[in-house]
Design a protein around this motif. Structure first.
Motif, PDB file in Angstrom:
ATOM      1  N   PRO A 189     -18.555  51.960  -1.513  1.00  0.00           N
ATOM      2  CA  PRO A 189     -18.999  51.445  -0.217  1.00  0.00           C
ATOM      3  C   PRO A 189     -18.693  52.396   0.940  1.00  0.00           C
ATOM      4  O   PRO A 189     -19.358  52.358   1.972  1.00  0.00           O
ATOM      5  N   PHE A 190     -17.707  53.259   0.745  1.00  0.00           N
ATOM      6  CA  PHE A 190     -17.283  54.151   1.828  1.00  0.00           C
ATOM      7  C   PHE A 190     -18.183  55.376   1.945  1.00  0.00           C
ATOM      8  O   PHE A 190     -18.369  55.921   3.028  1.00  0.00           O
ATOM      9  N   ILE A 191     -18.704  55.839   0.804  1.00  0.00           N
ATOM     10  CA  ILE A 191     -19.643  56.976   0.827  1.00  0.00           C
ATOM     11  C   ILE A 191     -20.888  56.549   0.039  1.00  0.00           C
ATOM     12  O   ILE A 191     -21.243  57.141  -0.976  1.00  0.00           O
ATOM     13  N   TYR A 192     -21.515  55.500   0.497  1.00  0.00           N
ATOM     14  CA  TYR A 192     -22.618  54.910  -0.253  1.00  0.00           C
ATOM     15  C   TYR A 192     -23.894  55.728  -0.080  1.00  0.00           C
ATOM     16  O   TYR A 192     -24.239  56.152   1.020  1.00  0.00           O
ATOM     17  N   GLU A 193     -24.579  55.947  -1.202  1.00  0.00           N
ATOM     18  CA  GLU A 193     -25.872  56.634  -1.179  1.00  0.00           C
ATOM     19  C   GLU A 193     -26.875  55.848  -2.013  1.00  0.00           C
ATOM     20  O   GLU A 193     -26.503  55.157  -2.966  1.00  0.00           O
ATOM     21  N   LYS A 194     -28.132  55.970  -1.659  1.00  0.00           N
ATOM     22  CA  LYS A 194     -29.168  55.290  -2.418  1.00  0.00           C
ATOM     23  C   LYS A 194     -29.275  55.908  -3.809  1.00  0.00           C
ATOM     24  O   LYS A 194     -29.122  57.111  -3.990  1.00  0.00           O
ATOM     25  N   GLU A 195     -29.574  55.059  -4.784  1.00  0.00           N
ATOM     26  CA  GLU A 195     -29.579  55.506  -6.173  1.00  0.00           C
ATOM     27  C   GLU A 195     -30.603  56.610  -6.418  1.00  0.00           C
ATOM     28  O   GLU A 195     -30.324  57.557  -7.167  1.00  0.00           O
ATOM     29  N   ASP A 196     -31.776  56.516  -5.795  1.00  0.00           N
ATOM     30  CA  ASP A 196     -32.799  57.536  -6.028  1.00  0.00           C
ATOM     31  C   ASP A 196     -32.375  58.899  -5.466  1.00  0.00           C
ATOM     32  O   ASP A 196     -32.687  59.955  -6.035  1.00  0.00           O
ATOM     33  N   LYS A 197     -31.605  58.879  -4.364  1.00  0.00           N
ATOM     34  CA  LYS A 197     -31.106  60.126  -3.788  1.00  0.00           C
ATOM     35  C   LYS A 197     -30.060  60.764  -4.698  1.00  0.00           C
ATOM     36  O   LYS A 197     -30.047  61.987  -4.887  1.00  0.00           O
ATOM     37  N   ILE A 198     -29.205  59.929  -5.288  1.00  0.00           N
ATOM     38  CA  ILE A 198     -28.195  60.434  -6.224  1.00  0.00           C
ATOM     39  C   ILE A 198     -28.867  61.023  -7.460  1.00  0.00           C
ATOM     40  O   ILE A 198     -28.517  62.117  -7.917  1.00  0.00           O
ATOM     41  N   SER A 199     -29.834  60.307  -7.999  1.00  0.00           N
ATOM     42  CA  SER A 199     -30.558  60.767  -9.197  1.00  0.00           C
ATOM     43  C   SER A 199     -31.247  62.095  -8.947  1.00  0.00           C
ATOM     44  O   SER A 199     -31.240  62.992  -9.800  1.00  0.00           O
ATOM     45  N   GLU A 200     -31.817  62.225  -7.757  1.00  0.00           N
ATOM     46  CA  GLU A 200     -32.493  63.476  -7.400  1.00  0.00           C
ATOM     47  C   GLU A 200     -31.502  64.634  -7.333  1.00  0.00           C
ATOM     48  O   GLU A 200     -31.785  65.739  -7.817  1.00  0.00           O
ATOM     49  N   ARG A 201     -30.306  64.376  -6.755  1.00  0.00           N
ATOM     50  CA  ARG A 201     -29.309  65.430  -6.666  1.00  0.00           C
ATOM     51  C   ARG A 201     -28.788  65.819  -8.042  1.00  0.00           C
ATOM     52  O   ARG A 201     -28.545  67.006  -8.311  1.00  0.00           O
TER      53      ARG A 201
END
Length: 279
Positions: A189-201
């Motif tokens: 929750p403190f460094i939350y990112e959208k799942e599609d952005k994480i997958s892309e990275r």
């Protein structure tokens, strides 16, 4: 992997780590280097006026160390592996980097009691320095490792450019012992990112890995209140034998912060942990 450095104080936890290392050395045909350091700090031994360990106490410690080494060397011989032993004393501090460079060690193995804290690693607080500054990957064995066969490795990372070198070290280790590597990102929750952005990275990260995409990797996004919580949950839910995490070598501040996180992981995860210093 040719040489494995095993740090020992001859305690039960160090003995378990030594057995783990010897079994691994047998599997991959590596050489074992056992090392014991007799410290001369004031909180450990009585020092004479010339700042040297009292001669009688020094001799007792050396004889105990020789006896402990003799046992380890006998066990190594029973495994059919080549082993060497080193005992050093009259040193208030131990420089892991100097020893690794001198003896061309590829990996360091140390033992830990686990939940009792990083200070329960043998060598006391010096274990923190080993994890933070070891120039080669450090394998921390927790208590009595039930499974010495490492088949599944989870590489936990934020998958930035700086983690590539560490990941390649993990792949090298996995190839040597015949293990598979999965990629783990913990979303908090403190460094939350959208799942599609994480997958892309993660995909961008993998695109720079030699052999990809022919060599496939499973990737997972775990959610947790804290990163260590997410890693613990992932390990419990999956058949993971070892957790691999990079530690920072970029600058003193980032190294301190990232290594502090690494020490929390080492303390609380019961599985073996492989730490790799980023340079």
């Amino acid at each position: 992997m040719k040489n494995i450095l095993v740090l020992t104080d001859f305690s039960d936890v160090a003995y378990n780590a030594s057995l783990f290392a010897m079994k691994m050395a047998k599997q991959i045909n590596a050489e074992i280097h056992f090392l014991h350091v007799i410290y001369t700090s004031e909180n450990r031994f009585y020092l004479s006026g010339n700042n040297k360990l009292d001669e009688s106490r020094k001799n007792i410690e050396i004889e105990k160390s020789k006896a402990g080494m003799a046992i380890l060397m006998t066990i190594a011989k029973s495994f059919g592996i080549i082993a060497k032993n080193h005992i050093t004393y009259n040193k208030a501090h131990f420089d892991i980097e100097d020893h690794v460079k001198s003896y061309k060690d590829d990996y360091v193995v140390i033992g830990s009691h686990g939940a009792n804290g990083i200070k329960e690693l043998f060598f006391g607080s010096n274990a923190q320095k080993i994890i933070r500054y070891s120039p080669c990957p450090t394998l921390v064995i927790k208590g009595k490792a039930e499974n010495t066969q490492i088949r599944q490795i989870a590489f936990a990372s934020l998958f930035h450019e700086e983690d590539h070198k560490s990941f390649r070290k993990v792949l090298e280790f996995a190839d040597t012992i015949g293990a598979q590597v999965s990629l783990l990102y913990v979303n908090t929750p403190f460094i939350y990112e959208k799942e599609d952005k994480i997958s892309e990275r993660i995909q961008q990260f993998l695109s720079k890995v030699p052999g990809y995409p022919e060599k496939q990797f499973k990737s997972y996004i775990e959610f947790g209140k804290y990163s260590e919580e997410g890693m613990l949950d992932f390990i419990k839910e999956n058949e993971i034998d070892l957790l691999a995490i990079p530690t920072s070598g970029r600058n003193p501040i980032s190294r301190m912060l990232k290594s502090s996180f690494t020490e929390k992981i080492v303390n609380h995860i019961k599985k073996p942990v492989l730490t790799i210093l980023e340079k």
